[in-house]
Design a protein around this motif. Structure first.
Motif, short mmCIF file in Angstrom:
data_model
loop_
_atom_site.label_atom_id
_atom_site.label_comp_id
_atom_site.label_asym_id
_atom_site.label_seq_id
_atom_site.Cartn_x
_atom_site.Cartn_y
_atom_site.Cartn_z
N SER B 16 0.82 -1.20 0.00
CA SER B 16 0.00 0.00 0.00
C SER B 16 0.87 1.27 0.00
N ARG B 20 0.95 4.17 -3.04
CA ARG B 20 0.71 5.57 -2.73
C ARG B 20 1.91 6.44 -3.13
N SER B 42 -3.84 -11.88 0.65
CA SER B 42 -4.86 -11.54 1.62
C SER B 42 -4.66 -12.38 2.88
N CYS B 44 -5.79 -12.06 5.83
CA CYS B 44 -6.97 -12.35 6.64
C CYS B 44 -7.83 -13.44 6.03
N LEU B 297 -1.34 -3.32 17.49
CA LEU B 297 -2.63 -3.65 16.87
C LEU B 297 -2.36 -4.25 15.50
N ALA B 300 -5.07 -5.38 9.46
CA ALA B 300 -4.83 -4.89 8.09
C ALA B 300 -5.28 -3.46 7.87
N GLY B 301 -6.44 -3.10 8.40
CA GLY B 301 -6.99 -1.77 8.19
C GLY B 301 -6.05 -0.67 8.65
N PRO B 302 -5.63 -0.71 9.93
CA PRO B 302 -4.67 0.29 10.39
C PRO B 302 -3.38 0.29 9.56
N LEU B 304 -2.98 -0.23 6.39
CA LEU B 304 -3.21 0.51 5.15
C LEU B 304 -3.21 2.02 5.42
N ARG B 305 -3.85 2.43 6.50
CA ARG B 305 -3.89 3.86 6.84
C ARG B 305 -2.50 4.38 7.15
N ARG B 308 -0.35 4.81 3.96
CA ARG B 308 -0.68 6.01 3.21
C ARG B 308 -0.15 7.26 3.91
N ASP B 312 2.54 9.94 2.49
CA ASP B 312 2.21 11.37 2.45
C ASP B 312 3.26 12.18 3.20
N ASN B 322 -4.88 9.67 14.30
CA ASN B 322 -6.00 9.56 15.24
C ASN B 322 -5.72 8.59 16.37
N VAL B 324 -5.42 4.69 17.65
CA VAL B 324 -6.30 3.56 17.28
C VAL B 324 -7.30 3.32 18.40
#
Lengths: 565, 565
Positions: B16, B20, B42, B44, B297, B300-302, B304-305, B308, B312, B322, B324
């Motif tokens: 990811s 980006r 994948s 998961c 933690l 996968a979701g965190p 990817l964030r 990115r 950046d 933010n 978690v």
């Protein structure tokens, strides 16, 4: 002795207010007057009886008068129409529709929850014929059901392509009837923008429901519905579901203030202009917090909240009135659709500066069974990025995505908030970067000018003006159908074929769903192309938009072929 | 010439970040080094190959090195282990595991996304036997699959009752294997509180999975797993899924700072202690925004964030961190389970004053097919009502409810916010007052002292001390099973039998799900009873809690019968 509280109407709002009042006041004397035969029935489930999804019509009734008496010590009088209010003496006049007798009851506090009634426009010739039905209560749906159950009833026309109309259409279709839907507006399902409504219209089309949009009903005869255009829809029965109007007659007679929308005006805590009379549910005017305007929102969820707040206010408790944003959901055959907040059209009509993005991604990890594309449109304020609304359509759990957006709108959330949301993930339920997160990323790119975009509705003009449109899908995809005049440069060939791309005029890019074209736009920008523009919605969005607009307008095609999901 | 960016690890975070960076910089030279055979698989979805829910193991690989090259001009080198970093010269040393050769590459910026590895405790005798498997990548799952596919492999023990362990157990069970799960802690699924975990444990039990909780593994032999208690679980294969640890060896060798959790320490924008080295994914330490503490933690979701945000930051863009909250979801046979934020146990361990409520309501309108009870636990801060976390278990869409709560937590929402949420509703999808709305109403009653409650875990003590417990269910329900010593006064008889209820000592009320007992509590309060207390979770909650605690502890029963959903 406690307060004497009388409640007019015993469905969602009335029944809920009564139960809350009982919890707050063990001594109150509470009586519900219901004009119909049943209290506390599941309004929203009525259409599902037609297909026997709800197997027995008795199941539609959630609570009987006896249940109210036993569990809550609340008296319920059905077949009891309240036909007058004497505000000075605090009395109401009731007509017992079985005995025909009229009598009076006194109140300390009165709650009006009379609901709304289906519109039956007198302008439509034949609107009162015996085979024309509306769907408001258990009795209505039972009558419709009995009528259409007869073998000779083969085809039904539903007039009105809103929630109830489409749910009735779906449930009748599943019983094997021929069903047509006639909608006077240019699209079905007003909460959705035109582009998104095309996806729903395609579903009706695919399921064999005949659809007439942009064509009002002129007349109903015994065997057909005649539209303004002259088109005739043959049928043996008609269901009228054009919309509903608030029941305000009693309030008007009593001199209670009526709002500009024609519904009963209430204070922040649901008092009418008489402080001893509260009003809740479909009959009242509510505050749309995004447009800052009064509106009507005849839905069950808000009615329950209003009922509780009114009861709390009656007992001196402080309440909070958030206004409404308007969240809704519907299943339409194999598709689920949900929306919240403002759609783009409404936001623009209210002069709220806004933009939108349209994404199509898989609702679960693609390799898992049952994964399916989700169409998602996000509307946001410019330049703040505040989220104004969203619409989602797909086979999967669109309601979940819309609930997340509804929550963010309630909390004044922005695209940055949506981008960072940490939602739960398993490949069984979704993707690691959820549809809603992705949508925020795309929207932020648009908001910050990192990516310029045009919407599918603008593509026709681009084609006709021979703008430079580059299709970055694979050759095989391109060959199966494309925009007339588009240049095919698959994403993988972009670097080698960069000399084919003009740098002196705008270049519009699309792929199938905008994922590849987004990468292509960024790549070209990095190579010094200043005027590259992504087509939001890409080829799939264009296909839906053009195909169904072609169908209704008969205009010339700009696509060599249509390529739906 | 652009930046030379090297990336260690090519799964969620690494892949990811690479994509980006390419979008931000058309000129960058980007290379991903992946130790394993595959990039971008994948993670998961791995367990779902065992049951062929994912039909082919090749489907697990989302993107090939060729795909990265063609679509993004990103070079991928698989079978390439990065074994050293020279921070001064900005070089890494790579070992090609096929050729055995080592070589160096220079970087301007380096991204570490090495992931985590499954724990294999040396203290367990036999942990390295050939029939002991772990599940980290495609190769692992393929090896496990090949092994258990053999006919003589009849039974498998999964060590560890977390997400991966239970997903592996479910998928193996569905192939017809006998499966046992051994968990050293007192419950499976740590994100759930003990009371909620009993519901999941019942599902394993109902599905025929043997479960040993509170009993660590002492030894593994060729045909069994031996627990600390001496209990033996016969088996032909073992899957070890105790948990994962961050891959920090490379970072440690390079002298990068390691956090107190043992994971790589990073700045707000994912820079390590070396400003030219970023780190993302399972290997890093993140900030838990609710406990204000560093944590790990590995999701996968965190990842990817983070990827990115790191990209950046590398290009000077501002990012927002933010922290978690930890949102997760799992399907376990016929149940779905999801959780977000803090559970009650963790909140209390962190000395956050809090309380919780436990509701059980139908996830759809009860008369619609497929409606099913949802167990929902909401944890909130006292006295602010700020929402800290939630757990949901049921057959329906628990993930939707948890996503709404996760959104509210992200926005610092309170119970008042949750109460007023205007979520989308159709009887096909939910109820007009959603599970989450109702939960807020119940919690507000507790927070404001309108209703006092005790939790199911306190009921045993009440029974043993012969407290006054009133069961307001119907007589027939009572006869099918109840708490020893409870007095049965059905809700409808409450007013007539009020003299039977003592007013000089606490009275504890329950029904089946707390809906009727809540009304009874309010009714008694209204009649001057000052010390009436609702049992949160009611008879169903007590049943789950007691039955499975009895099973694991062998203690005396306080229920005449169990009465599950």
């Amino acid at each position: 002795m406690g307060k004497r509280v009388l409640i007019v109407g015993g469905v969602a709002g009335g029944a809920s207010a009564a139960a809350r009042i009982r919890r707050l006041d063990a001594d109150a004397s509470i009586t519900i007057f219901e004009r119909g035969e049943h209290v506390s029935f599941s309004n929203c489930s009525l259409p599902y009886y037609l297909s026997r999804t709800v197997e027995d019509k008795d199941y539609l009734v959630l609570m009987t008068p006896e249940g109210f008496k036993n569990s809550y010590d609340i008296e319920v009088r059905v077949n009891s129409e309240v036909c007058g209010i004497d505000r000075t003496l605090r009395k109401i006049r009731i007509k017992d529709s079985v005995s025909g007798q009229e009598y009076e009851e006194s109140y300390d506090e009165l709650v009006l929850s009379p609901g709304s009634y289906p519109i039956r426009p007198k302008s439509i010739e034949g609107v009162s014929l015996p085979h024309v039905f509306t769907v408001r209560n258990v009795d209505d749906i039972a009558k419709l059901d009995q009528y259409v159950a007869r073998e000779e009833i083969r085809s039904v026309v539903v007039i009105g392509g809103g929630f109830i109309g489409l749910e009735v259409a779906e449930n009748l279709k599943s019983t094997g009837k021929q069903v047509a839907v006639a909608e006077a507006a240019g699209q079905i399902m007003a909460p959705f923008d035109y582009d998104m409504s095309q996806i729903l219209q395609k579903e009706l089309y695919d399921q064999g429901v005949e659809l007439a949009v942009g064509d009002g009903v002129k007349a109903i005869t015994e065997d057909k519905v005649i539209l303004n255009s002259g088109r005739e829809l043959p049928c043996d029965a008609v269901v009228l579901s054009i919309g509903v109007l608030p029941e305000t007659e009693l309030a008007k007679q009593a001199g209670l203030e009526i709002g500009e929308t024609g519904a009963i005006k209430v204070s922040a805590d649901y008092r009418t202009s008489d402080p001893h009379i509260y009003a809740v549910g479909d009959a009242i005017e509510v505050y749309q917090r995004l447009t800052h305007k009064p509106t009507k929102l005849p839905l069950a969820g808000p009615a329950l909240r209003q009922a509780r707040a009114a009861a709390d206010a009656m007992y001196g408790m402080s309440t909070r009135n958030n206004g409404v944003i308007g969240s809704c959901a519907v299943r339409l055959f194999d598709l689920n659709a949900a929306a919240t907040g403002l759609n783009e059209k409404t936001a623009k009509e209210n002069n709220i500066p806004c933009d939108s993005v349209y994404t199509m991604t898989m609702d679960k990890v693609g390799l898992m069974p049952g994964s399916s594309p989700m169409h998602f449109k996000l509307v946001f304020e410019v330049p703040t990025g505040r989220i104004l609304g969203a619409q989602a359509i797909g086979k999967g759990n669109v309601d979940k995505r819309i609930d997340v957006i509804a929550t963010l709108i309630a909390m004044n959330g922005t695209l940055e908030d949506l981008k960072g949301l940490e939602l739960c993930y398993s490949p069984v339920f979704g993707t690691a970067r959820d549809v809603v997160n992705l949508s925020a990323l795309v929207a932020l790119n648009v908001l910050h000018g990192a990516v310029k975009q045009v919407h599918v509705s603008q593509v026709r003009e681009l084609v006709e003006s021979k703008a430079c449109i580059i299709d970055v899908r694979g050759r095989d995809e391109f060959e199966m159908g494309h925009l007339i005049g588009a240049l095919n440069i698959p994403l993988g060939e972009l670097r080698q074929r960069i000399s084919e791309i003009p740098n002196d005029r705008p270049v519009y890019l699309h792929c199938r769903t905008s994922q590849r074209s987004y990468n292509a736009v960024m790549a070209l920008k990095g190579r010094g192309f200043d005027n590259v523009i992504n087509i939001s919605g890409s080829f799939l969005g264009i296909s839906y938009y053009e195909y169904f607009t072609d169908m209704t307008t008969g205009r010339e095609k700009i696509l060599t072929e249509y390529n739906f999901l």
